[in-house]
Design a protein around this motif. Sequence first.
Motif, PDB file in Angstrom:
ATOM      1  N   TYR A  60       4.409  16.548  46.680  1.00  0.00           N
ATOM      2  CA  TYR A  60       3.812  17.410  47.695  1.00  0.00           C
ATOM      3  C   TYR A  60       4.447  17.133  49.050  1.00  0.00           C
ATOM      4  N   ASN A  61       4.857  18.197  49.706  1.00  0.00           N
ATOM      5  CA  ASN A  61       5.469  18.124  51.026  1.00  0.00           C
ATOM      6  C   ASN A  61       4.410  18.526  52.036  1.00  0.00           C
ATOM      7  N   SER A  62       3.965  17.573  52.839  1.00  0.00           N
ATOM      8  CA  SER A  62       2.778  17.757  53.668  1.00  0.00           C
ATOM      9  C   SER A  62       3.164  17.790  55.142  1.00  0.00           C
ATOM     10  N   PHE A  63       2.958  18.951  55.776  1.00  0.00           N
ATOM     11  CA  PHE A  63       3.322  19.119  57.174  1.00  0.00           C
ATOM     12  C   PHE A  63       2.172  19.756  57.947  1.00  0.00           C
ATOM     13  N   SER A  64       1.986  19.328  59.178  1.00  0.00           N
ATOM     14  CA  SER A  64       1.044  19.978  60.084  1.00  0.00           C
ATOM     15  C   SER A  64       1.574  19.852  61.503  1.00  0.00           C
ATOM     16  N   GLY A  65       2.051  20.965  62.040  1.00  0.00           N
ATOM     17  CA  GLY A  65       2.486  20.996  63.435  1.00  0.00           C
ATOM     18  C   GLY A  65       3.699  20.139  63.739  1.00  0.00           C
ATOM     19  N   LEU A  66       4.530  19.862  62.728  1.00  0.00           N
ATOM     20  CA  LEU A  66       5.664  18.974  62.975  1.00  0.00           C
ATOM     21  C   LEU A  66       6.939  19.541  62.336  1.00  0.00           C
ATOM     22  N   GLY A  67       7.537  20.512  63.032  1.00  0.00           N
ATOM     23  CA  GLY A  67       8.856  20.997  62.678  1.00  0.00           C
ATOM     24  C   GLY A  67       8.893  21.962  61.507  1.00  0.00           C
ATOM     25  N   THR A  68      10.130  22.336  61.145  1.00  0.00           N
ATOM     26  CA  THR A  68      10.429  23.196  60.000  1.00  0.00           C
ATOM     27  C   THR A  68      11.400  22.448  59.093  1.00  0.00           C
ATOM     28  N   TRP A  69      11.253  22.644  57.766  1.00  0.00           N
ATOM     29  CA  TRP A  69      11.948  21.784  56.816  1.00  0.00           C
ATOM     30  C   TRP A  69      12.560  22.574  55.665  1.00  0.00           C
ATOM     31  N   THR A  70      13.644  22.033  55.139  1.00  0.00           N
ATOM     32  CA  THR A  70      14.217  22.479  53.869  1.00  0.00           C
ATOM     33  C   THR A  70      13.978  21.397  52.836  1.00  0.00           C
ATOM     34  N   ILE A  71      13.487  21.799  51.671  1.00  0.00           N
ATOM     35  CA  ILE A  71      13.199  20.873  50.575  1.00  0.00           C
ATOM     36  C   ILE A  71      14.193  21.129  49.452  1.00  0.00           C
ATOM     37  N   ASP A  72      14.797  20.060  48.922  1.00  0.00           N
ATOM     38  CA  ASP A  72      15.785  20.187  47.852  1.00  0.00           C
ATOM     39  C   ASP A  72      15.494  19.231  46.701  1.00  0.00           C
ATOM     40  N   GLN A  73      15.787  19.689  45.483  1.00  0.00           N
ATOM     41  CA  GLN A  73      16.035  18.767  44.383  1.00  0.00           C
ATOM     42  C   GLN A  73      17.526  18.461  44.453  1.00  0.00           C
ATOM     43  N   SER A  74      17.861  17.298  44.963  1.00  0.00           N
ATOM     44  CA  SER A  74      19.251  16.939  45.246  1.00  0.00           C
ATOM     45  C   SER A  74      19.881  16.216  44.054  1.00  0.00           C
ATOM     46  N   THR A  75      21.186  16.400  43.895  1.00  0.00           N
ATOM     47  CA  THR A  75      21.928  15.648  42.878  1.00  0.00           C
ATOM     48  C   THR A  75      22.496  14.350  43.434  1.00  0.00           C
ATOM     49  N   ASP A  76      22.219  14.065  44.690  1.00  0.00           N
ATOM     50  CA  ASP A  76      22.576  12.776  45.289  1.00  0.00           C
ATOM     51  C   ASP A  76      21.492  11.773  44.921  1.00  0.00           C
ATOM     52  N   ALA A  77      21.864  10.727  44.197  1.00  0.00           N
ATOM     53  CA  ALA A  77      20.882   9.761  43.715  1.00  0.00           C
ATOM     54  C   ALA A  77      21.565   8.422  43.468  1.00  0.00           C
ATOM     55  N   PRO A  78      20.805   7.332  43.475  1.00  0.00           N
ATOM     56  CA  PRO A  78      21.395   6.015  43.192  1.00  0.00           C
ATOM     57  C   PRO A  78      21.791   5.890  41.725  1.00  0.00           C
ATOM     58  N   ALA A  79      22.578   4.893  41.406  1.00  0.00           N
ATOM     59  CA  ALA A  79      23.030   4.665  40.033  1.00  0.00           C
ATOM     60  C   ALA A  79      21.825   4.560  39.100  1.00  0.00           C
ATOM     61  N   GLY A  80      21.911   5.255  37.969  1.00  0.00           N
ATOM     62  CA  GLY A  80      20.824   5.253  37.004  1.00  0.00           C
ATOM     63  C   GLY A  80      19.898   6.442  37.126  1.00  0.00           C
ATOM     64  N   PHE A  81      20.107   7.266  38.150  1.00  0.00           N
ATOM     65  CA  PHE A  81      19.298   8.463  38.367  1.00  0.00           C
ATOM     66  C   PHE A  81      20.220   9.651  38.615  1.00  0.00           C
ATOM     67  N   ALA A  82      19.735  10.849  38.266  1.00  0.00           N
ATOM     68  CA  ALA A  82      20.537  12.055  38.442  1.00  0.00           C
ATOM     69  C   ALA A  82      20.034  12.953  39.555  1.00  0.00           C
ATOM     70  N   LYS A  83      18.760  12.798  39.931  1.00  0.00           N
ATOM     71  CA  LYS A  83      18.159  13.693  40.903  1.00  0.00           C
ATOM     72  C   LYS A  83      17.350  12.898  41.942  1.00  0.00           C
ATOM     73  N   SER A  84      17.140  13.515  43.093  1.00  0.00           N
ATOM     74  CA  SER A  84      16.246  12.964  44.115  1.00  0.00           C
ATOM     75  C   SER A  84      15.544  14.118  44.814  1.00  0.00           C
ATOM     76  N   HIS A  85      14.517  13.783  45.576  1.00  0.00           N
ATOM     77  CA  HIS A  85      13.760  14.760  46.370  1.00  0.00           C
ATOM     78  C   HIS A  85      14.161  14.561  47.823  1.00  0.00           C
ATOM     79  N   LYS A  86      14.630  15.640  48.469  1.00  0.00           N
ATOM     80  CA  LYS A  86      15.154  15.527  49.826  1.00  0.00           C
ATOM     81  C   LYS A  86      14.417  16.481  50.752  1.00  0.00           C
ATOM     82  N   MET A  87      13.995  15.965  51.914  1.00  0.00           N
ATOM     83  CA  MET A  87      13.311  16.735  52.948  1.00  0.00           C
ATOM     84  C   MET A  87      14.164  16.673  54.206  1.00  0.00           C
ATOM     85  N   THR A  88      14.691  17.824  54.656  1.00  0.00           N
ATOM     86  CA  THR A  88      15.603  17.877  55.794  1.00  0.00           C
ATOM     87  C   THR A  88      14.987  18.723  56.907  1.00  0.00           C
TER      88      THR A  88
END
Length: 267
Positions: A60-88
């Motif tokens: 869950y991406n929880s925002f109230s009165g603090l900016g605008t965001w892009t949410i991604d399922q990213s393929t940038d991840a540490p070794a042993g993982f293929a995906k990450s959750h990114k909030m920009t």
Amino acid sequence: NGGISVDSSGHVTVDGQQMPTTGALSNRNLVINGDMQIAQRGTQSTGVTTGAYKCADRMYNSFSGLGTWTIDQSTDAPAGFAKSHKMTCTTADASPTGFDYAIFTHVIEAQNLQHLKYGTSAAESLTLSFWVKSNKTGGASIDMWQPDSTATGTRIVSNGYTINSANTWEYKTITISGDTAGVIFDDNGAGLYIDWWLNSGPDYTGGSFQTTWGSVDHTTRNASNLGVGGTVNDYFQITGIQLEVGEKATPFEHRSYGDELIKCKRY
């Protein structure tokens, strides 16, 4: 001894891998989709300004009165993982006010937490582990809270961790003592929230961490403000989230895509 060692507290490692300090060997991870592999809603969402489930299921991406965001399922991840959750951050808020906030949240169903024995003298300790990456460095905050604790009302605990290097995947672990007072209802409601704080206004930052379970004091929740979202292109990225019974973090429990998909479809 075949690569088995035991420390002074009786904790066992095998070939350098930490073994559980209590509880079962399998189905240890209370977090669903902690490796962010399931994203039934799509892999990107833009223009996000309010709370919503976007991209990775159960996150869950929880925002109230603090900016605008892009949410991604990213393929940038540490070794042993293929995906990450990114909030920009795409529209920044350099001076959040009052109860403004930006938070990344995971919610665990109450009836999946009964083995924690909360509200008894045998309440289990929990260990949270995760991989995190951000352009921001310094102290950051996590809280956990029980919204439906019987008799005692909402209960909360908060802790800090540090991002040491910008734009670098880092592994973090936090151990939390069991709550001997709060009893989590045995139902299908929200039993436990886990919040990773990206940024907030001063009404969440004025106190010190509440490292043992107690009643809610909002000023303790983001006692160390990381400040993601103060500048355009600030980001927060996470994967490999595991919450397990015990006082030590064990290696991430990778479940099959099919098993994790079924768990996500429940919601």
